[in-house]
Design an enzyme around this catalytic site. Structure first.
Site, PDB file in Angstrom:
ATOM      1  N   HIS A   1       0.817  -1.126  -0.086  1.00 31.09           N
ATOM      2  CA  HIS A   1      -0.046  -0.014   0.088  1.00 31.09           C
ATOM      3  C   HIS A   1       0.901   1.244   0.021  1.00 31.09           C
ATOM      4  CE1 HIS A   1      -0.101   1.792   4.327  1.00 31.09           C
ATOM      5  NE2 HIS A   1       0.429   0.493   4.594  1.00 31.09           N
TER       6      HIS A   1
ATOM      7  N   THR B   1      -6.162 -17.713   6.827  1.00 39.64           N
ATOM      8  CA  THR B   1      -6.325 -17.638   5.403  1.00 39.64           C
ATOM      9  C   THR B   1      -6.008 -16.350   4.564  1.00 39.64           C
ATOM     10  OG1 THR B   1      -8.356 -18.949   5.951  1.00 39.64           O
ATOM     11  CG2 THR B   1      -8.512 -17.715   3.704  1.00 39.64           C
TER      12      THR B   1
ATOM     13  N   CYS C   1       3.184  17.054  19.875  1.00 39.47           N
ATOM     14  CA  CYS C   1       1.809  17.249  20.224  1.00 39.47           C
ATOM     15  C   CYS C   1       0.923  16.422  19.211  1.00 39.47           C
ATOM     16  CB  CYS C   1       1.600  18.780  19.758  1.00 39.47           C
ATOM     17  SG  CYS C   1       2.101  19.829  21.020  1.00 39.47           S
TER      18      CYS C   1
END
Lengths: 174, 427
Positions: free
Chosen positions: B204, B240, B330
């Site tokens: 990806h 699977t 942050c």
């Protein structure tokens, strides 16, 4: 039955609705391009994008600058005080969106209060007024409270005569 | 009509290539069989998995498609490599060597193993983020069973000297695992020439789907399963197979290998344009990692704007249609700055303002110009809100990027005002 991928993209799935524990509601899996996806709620985003009272006061009566050891944010609040009452407030902040929004909201809330009232200011007021902050960002509101109190202390130090009464007693802590 | 957003976070994920999406479709609906089944539905998809393994092997120069293990993603592949090698070799030794700037899936896997009696040594990187080979040699002991060094760094784009590490590993007879999640599909990989025994990546990151990760494992490297159940992947990864994602990932890998020179050349040119433009337009900016060139991933631009913080930049950039990542504290849930920025010795205040922009093949020169212009506006706006910028203007604090020799450092100043706060809290 049509089970092509395009149909799947539009299919509905069941999502548990946390707000109503006894019912499910249907929600689309498709991304809604018309919706504005933002990290914080509308109120926080508004105060971050359009901060109120940003800046300095040239003839401030009290200035407080504090840093958060936890995250490294730094907040500075300047106050103009007349007759024991906060006439004006300004902030400058080095910090994330919620730190900027918290300081913007804190300066809004504090204007018009007496020094004594301001001494018991709590970060919870900021959180509530902002419609809530993510748990990991609550410390930003605490920093706003502390910057304000540091500014009040600075004022008291410079004007011991003006604020003998309000300095007594422990400021309320959230 | 606002302009479409500029996506500059390709190391988080990329859109699936339409050709890849088309190839995946039949495997959801028609060829839906389980590859473990013995009938025609099962056998039909086995062939597709075989082809995908060959395509993954092709991307990284692996000779044998049987050396490709399929997992659910890069994180699982990294967990399998680290834990699988450690458990398989625990009679031989218990010492693991890694770089300081590994991905959390490697760092945390090793931290987990340390609770079970394994030990580890983190090898430091230099100021550009490149592994210190001398320190690596020093770290190895006769108990060392694994060297884990990533190929390229997500945060700062530094490309590690993997071929040299491969040689050292071969000399010492130690397994070498390389996390290539950030680099695969964008910079050439040849596991044989680089002496890599295990290598992970996730399609990806190069226009394949999420939900599949790849672990190449040379059969000479011993590895045991960490997911138990059926005998999929020759017993090294039960469960699977995610067939549609594997098929799509395989095609994405083949396309990435074939189009790699053009893609790399394109993003490299955009990277140079973006870095040069930002350097010219935004004052007091520090670029992290090596300069654009052979030591830097062509997709990554990492920078830190002084006197401001990263999340505010990210939010304003997003509002103006530029989507980036940040390594500041942050932004992280742990409130810690990126361990990579700490490892390269970046000043804490600068690390707070860090922004990571990662390029993709669909980005354009026009977009880079818009990003440069937008970044300049965002930085100016946030500096206008920052007490540190004021104090810098007044000469109370100095710049780390371009010191003027006036005032103390931001970090010293921050420590003092934070000290105030702690003092207040004690009272």
């Amino acid at each position: 039955m049509d089970l092509s991928v395009d149909r799947f993209a539009e299919a509905h799935i069941l999502i548990w609705d946390k707000t109503s524990p006894i019912s499910f509601h249907r929600s689309e899996t498709k991304m809604n391009n018309n919706k504005e996806y933002t990290l914080y709620n509308e109120k926080v985003m508004d105060h971050f994008m359009n901060p109120r009272n940003m800046g300095d006061l040239p003839s401030a009566d009290g200035v407080g600058e504090v840093g958060a050891a936890a995250c490294g944010d730094i907040m500075k609040i300047s106050l103009k005080i007349e007759d024991g009452r906060i006439k004006d407030a300004r902030f400058k902040t080095f910090g994330c969106g919620s730190a900027i929004a918290s300081s913007s909201m804190a300066t809004e809330l504090i204007k018009g209060r007496t020094v004594e009232e301001a001494m018991s200011f709590s970060n919870q007021e900021v959180v509530d007024a902002l419609g809530g902050l993510p748990p990991v960002k609550i410390h930003c509101s605490v920093l706003a409270e502390e910057a304000l109190k540091a500014a009040l202390e600075d004022y008291v130090k410079k004007h011991p005569e003006a604020a003998s009464a309000p300095t007594k007693g422990e400021p309320a802590k959230a | 009509m606002p302009r479409p957003p500029v996506f500059l976070d390709h190391l988080s994920s990329t859109p699936v290539d339409p050709r890849v999406f088309e190839a995946m479709k039949p495997f959801f609906t028609e060829a839906f069989g389980n590859p473990s089944s013995l009938h025609r539905y099962g056998l039909q998809v086995r062939e597709a998995l075989r082809r995908a393994r060959e395509q993954f092997a092709f991307l990284i120069g692996a000779e044998n498609a049987d050396d490709i293990l399929l997992t659910s993603g890069g994180t699982e592949a990294n967990n399998l490599a680290v834990k699988g090698v450690a458990y398989a070799n625990q009679r031989k030794g218990n010492h693991l060597v890694l770089s300081e700037t590994e991905h959390p899936s490697v760092l945390e896997s090793i931290a987990f193993l340390e609770k079970q009696g394994f030990t580890s040594t983190k090898v430091p990187v230099d100021a550009q983020g490149i592994l210190r080979l001398d320190k690596l040699r020093e770290a190895l002991t006769d108990q060392t069973i694994l060297i884990a060094v990533h190929h390229a760094n997500h945060d700062i784009g530094a490309i590690q000297p993997v071929a040299e590490i491969g040689k050292i590993a071969a000399e010492r007879g130690i397994a070498f695992f390389c996390d290539a999640t950030a680099s695969a599909g964008w910079t050439p990989i040849d596991v044989k020439a680089m002496g890599i025994h295990l290598l992970s990546f996730a399609p990806h990151r190069f226009y394949g789907p999420k939900g599949v990760g790849v672990l190449y494992r040379n059969r000479k490297a011993r590895l045991v399963s960490i997911l138990h159940g059926g005998v999929q992947e020759n017993g090294r990864r039960a469960g699977t197979e995610n067939v549609p994602a594997i098929v799509g990932g395989g095609l994405a890998a083949e396309i990435a290998r074939k189009e790699l020179p053009q893609r790399a050349e394109k993003v490299r040119a955009l990277q140079k344009r973006l870095m040069a433009g930002l350097a010219a337009k935004v004052p007091y900016l520090k670029f992290n990692g090596p300069p654009s060139g052979p030591l830097r991933l062509p997709t990554n631009v990492s920078l830190a704007a002084e006197f401001i913080e990263g999340e505010g930049q990210l939010l304003l950039l997003d509002h103006l249609g530029v989507c980036v990542a940040s390594g500041g504290s942050c932004v992280s849930k742990s409130l810690k700055v990126s361990h990579v920025l700490t490892a390269i010795g970046l000043d804490h205040a600068l690390a707070q303002g860090s922004i990571i922009m990662t390029l993709g093949k669909e980005n354009t020169e026009e977009e880079m110009d818009y990003v440069i212009e937008t970044m300049a506006k965002v930085v100016e706006r946030l500096r206008g809100m920052s007490p540190m910028w004021d104090e810098f203007q007044q000469g109370k604090i100095d710049s780390t990027v371009a010191p003027r020799g006036v005032g103390r450092s931001f970090t010293e100043h921050a420590a003092e005002v934070s000290g105030h706060r702690e003092e207040r809290a004690r009272r």
